[in-house]
Design a protein around this motif. Structure first.
Motif, PDB file in Angstrom:
ATOM      1  N   GLY A   1       0.929   5.334  13.045  1.00  0.00           N
ATOM      2  CA  GLY A   1       1.569   4.274  13.815  1.00  0.00           C
ATOM      3  C   GLY A   1       1.722   2.957  13.077  1.00  0.00           C
ATOM      4  O   GLY A   1       2.473   2.090  13.511  1.00  0.00           O
ATOM      5  N   VAL A   2       1.015   2.765  11.973  1.00  0.00           N
ATOM      6  CA  VAL A   2       1.111   1.516  11.219  1.00  0.00           C
ATOM      7  C   VAL A   2       2.296   1.613  10.272  1.00  0.00           C
ATOM      8  O   VAL A   2       2.486   2.618   9.605  1.00  0.00           O
ATOM      9  N   ARG A   3       3.099   0.529  10.226  1.00  0.00           N
ATOM     10  CA  ARG A   3       4.245   0.542   9.336  1.00  0.00           C
ATOM     11  C   ARG A   3       4.302  -0.755   8.534  1.00  0.00           C
ATOM     12  O   ARG A   3       3.859  -1.800   8.997  1.00  0.00           O
ATOM     13  N   ALA A   4       4.830  -0.649   7.343  1.00  0.00           N
ATOM     14  CA  ALA A   4       4.964  -1.804   6.458  1.00  0.00           C
ATOM     15  C   ALA A   4       6.353  -2.403   6.601  1.00  0.00           C
ATOM     16  O   ALA A   4       7.346  -1.679   6.722  1.00  0.00           O
ATOM     17  N   GLU A   5       6.430  -3.737   6.589  1.00  0.00           N
ATOM     18  CA  GLU A   5       7.702  -4.443   6.575  1.00  0.00           C
ATOM     19  C   GLU A   5       7.621  -5.509   5.500  1.00  0.00           C
ATOM     20  O   GLU A   5       6.663  -6.269   5.454  1.00  0.00           O
ATOM     21  N   THR A   6       8.626  -5.547   4.632  1.00  0.00           N
ATOM     22  CA  THR A   6       8.665  -6.546   3.565  1.00  0.00           C
ATOM     23  C   THR A   6       9.709  -7.592   3.900  1.00  0.00           C
ATOM     24  O   THR A   6      10.844  -7.263   4.245  1.00  0.00           O
ATOM     25  N   PHE A   7       9.299  -8.860   3.821  1.00  0.00           N
ATOM     26  CA  PHE A   7      10.176  -9.987   4.097  1.00  0.00           C
ATOM     27  C   PHE A   7      10.415 -10.740   2.795  1.00  0.00           C
ATOM     28  O   PHE A   7       9.496 -10.928   2.006  1.00  0.00           O
ATOM     29  N   THR A   8      11.635 -11.185   2.601  1.00  0.00           N
ATOM     30  CA  THR A   8      11.977 -11.977   1.427  1.00  0.00           C
ATOM     31  C   THR A   8      12.328 -13.394   1.878  1.00  0.00           C
ATOM     32  O   THR A   8      13.210 -13.583   2.723  1.00  0.00           O
ATOM     33  N   TYR A   9      11.626 -14.371   1.318  1.00  0.00           N
ATOM     34  CA  TYR A   9      11.878 -15.768   1.632  1.00  0.00           C
ATOM     35  C   TYR A   9      13.087 -16.264   0.845  1.00  0.00           C
ATOM     36  O   TYR A   9      13.531 -15.629  -0.109  1.00  0.00           O
ATOM     37  N   ARG A  10      13.588 -17.429   1.222  1.00  0.00           N
ATOM     38  CA  ARG A  10      14.752 -18.007   0.541  1.00  0.00           C
ATOM     39  C   ARG A  10      14.494 -18.218  -0.949  1.00  0.00           C
ATOM     40  O   ARG A  10      15.412 -18.153  -1.754  1.00  0.00           O
ATOM     41  N   ASN A  11      13.249 -18.504  -1.312  1.00  0.00           N
ATOM     42  CA  ASN A  11      12.929 -18.753  -2.717  1.00  0.00           C
ATOM     43  C   ASN A  11      12.729 -17.454  -3.507  1.00  0.00           C
ATOM     44  O   ASN A  11      12.370 -17.485  -4.676  1.00  0.00           O
ATOM     45  N   GLY A  12      12.939 -16.292  -2.865  1.00  0.00           N
ATOM     46  CA  GLY A  12      12.818 -15.008  -3.534  1.00  0.00           C
ATOM     47  C   GLY A  12      11.451 -14.365  -3.429  1.00  0.00           C
ATOM     48  O   GLY A  12      11.272 -13.195  -3.773  1.00  0.00           O
ATOM     49  N   ARG A  13      10.462 -15.107  -2.964  1.00  0.00           N
ATOM     50  CA  ARG A  13       9.113 -14.558  -2.800  1.00  0.00           C
ATOM     51  C   ARG A  13       9.122 -13.498  -1.708  1.00  0.00           C
ATOM     52  O   ARG A  13       9.770 -13.656  -0.679  1.00  0.00           O
ATOM     53  N   LYS A  14       8.419 -12.398  -1.950  1.00  0.00           N
ATOM     54  CA  LYS A  14       8.356 -11.304  -0.971  1.00  0.00           C
ATOM     55  C   LYS A  14       6.950 -11.197  -0.415  1.00  0.00           C
ATOM     56  O   LYS A  14       5.970 -11.369  -1.141  1.00  0.00           O
ATOM     57  N   THR A  15       6.882 -10.892   0.862  1.00  0.00           N
ATOM     58  CA  THR A  15       5.604 -10.678   1.538  1.00  0.00           C
ATOM     59  C   THR A  15       5.696  -9.396   2.349  1.00  0.00           C
ATOM     60  O   THR A  15       6.676  -9.190   3.063  1.00  0.00           O
ATOM     61  N   THR A  16       4.696  -8.551   2.219  1.00  0.00           N
ATOM     62  CA  THR A  16       4.638  -7.329   3.017  1.00  0.00           C
ATOM     63  C   THR A  16       3.601  -7.519   4.115  1.00  0.00           C
ATOM     64  O   THR A  16       2.482  -7.957   3.843  1.00  0.00           O
ATOM     65  N   VAL A  17       3.995  -7.228   5.338  1.00  0.00           N
ATOM     66  CA  VAL A  17       3.067  -7.270   6.465  1.00  0.00           C
ATOM     67  C   VAL A  17       2.970  -5.860   7.038  1.00  0.00           C
ATOM     68  O   VAL A  17       3.904  -5.061   6.917  1.00  0.00           O
ATOM     69  N   TYR A  18       1.836  -5.566   7.642  1.00  0.00           N
ATOM     70  CA  TYR A  18       1.595  -4.247   8.220  1.00  0.00           C
ATOM     71  C   TYR A  18       1.480  -4.411   9.723  1.00  0.00           C
ATOM     72  O   TYR A  18       0.660  -5.176  10.212  1.00  0.00           O
ATOM     73  N   LYS A  19       2.333  -3.703  10.439  1.00  0.00           N
ATOM     74  CA  LYS A  19       2.373  -3.807  11.894  1.00  0.00           C
ATOM     75  C   LYS A  19       1.768  -2.551  12.509  1.00  0.00           C
ATOM     76  O   LYS A  19       2.143  -1.436  12.149  1.00  0.00           O
ATOM     77  N   ALA A  20       0.856  -2.771  13.436  1.00  0.00           N
ATOM     78  CA  ALA A  20       0.202  -1.661  14.137  1.00  0.00           C
ATOM     79  C   ALA A  20       0.655  -1.677  15.594  1.00  0.00           C
ATOM     80  O   ALA A  20       0.950  -2.737  16.147  1.00  0.00           O
TER      81      ALA A  20
ATOM     82  N   LEU B   1       0.828  -1.201   0.000  1.00  0.00           N
ATOM     83  CA  LEU B   1       0.000   0.000   0.000  1.00  0.00           C
ATOM     84  C   LEU B   1       0.862   1.250   0.000  1.00  0.00           C
ATOM     85  O   LEU B   1       1.987   1.240   0.501  1.00  0.00           O
ATOM     86  N   ASP B   2       0.322   2.308  -0.530  1.00  0.00           N
ATOM     87  CA  ASP B   2       0.972   3.618  -0.459  1.00  0.00           C
ATOM     88  C   ASP B   2       1.043   4.011   1.015  1.00  0.00           C
ATOM     89  O   ASP B   2       0.023   4.049   1.698  1.00  0.00           O
ATOM     90  N   PRO B   3       2.244   4.293   1.563  1.00  0.00           N
ATOM     91  CA  PRO B   3       2.373   4.624   2.993  1.00  0.00           C
ATOM     92  C   PRO B   3       1.495   5.790   3.440  1.00  0.00           C
ATOM     93  O   PRO B   3       1.121   5.872   4.603  1.00  0.00           O
ATOM     94  N   SER B   4       1.150   6.688   2.540  1.00  0.00           N
ATOM     95  CA  SER B   4       0.315   7.831   2.933  1.00  0.00           C
ATOM     96  C   SER B   4      -1.104   7.400   3.295  1.00  0.00           C
ATOM     97  O   SER B   4      -1.838   8.158   3.913  1.00  0.00           O
TER      98      SER B   4
END
Length: 119
Positions: free
Chosen positions: A13-32, A5-8
């Motif tokens: 207080g909510v922030r985005a974090e993107t994780f990259t798995y060993r296979n290259g797949r990326k997942t973004t999670v939003y932490k509140a 999502l667009d951070p705006s």
């Protein structure tokens, strides 16, 4: 196409974090941030002042002059009292806030599981 999502558009207080798995797949999670209410001062039926603070749905109730904090689950309006923990600090809003946050984070950490990619 991006799944982030667009951070705006994120609530405060909510922030985005993107994780990259060993296979290259990326997942973004939003932490509140955890829900926080209080601390507030109330009068107990016995006339004593009581501080009540909520952090991450844990409710901390500390009577003035007491050496322990009652801990439960809920909100400022309605909560249980399930545990009692000693506290070694002068009775104050700051002391209860610090105690509550530290206790809740330590308690929740007991239930954190390790993901296979973390090993």
């Amino acid at each position: 196409m991006s799944s982030q999502l667009d951070p705006s558009f994120l609530p405060p207080g909510v922030r985005a974090e993107t994780f990259t798995y060993r296979n290259g797949r990326k997942t973004t999670v939003y932490k509140a941030p955890y829900q926080t209410e209080g601390p507030v001062v109330r009068k107990a039926p016995n006339g004593r002042r009581v501080l009540v603070f909520v952090y991450a749905s844990f409710v901390f109730e500390w009577s003035e002059g007491s050496g322990s904090v009652l801990i439960g689950m809920g909100t400022l309006r309605r909560y249980s009292r399930n545990w009692s923990q000693p506290i070694h600090a002068p009775w104050s809003e700051q002391a209860l806030t610090q105690f509550g946050q530290q206790w809740a984070l330590a308690h929740m950490a007991k239930f954190r599981t390790r993901r296979p990619q973390d090993t």
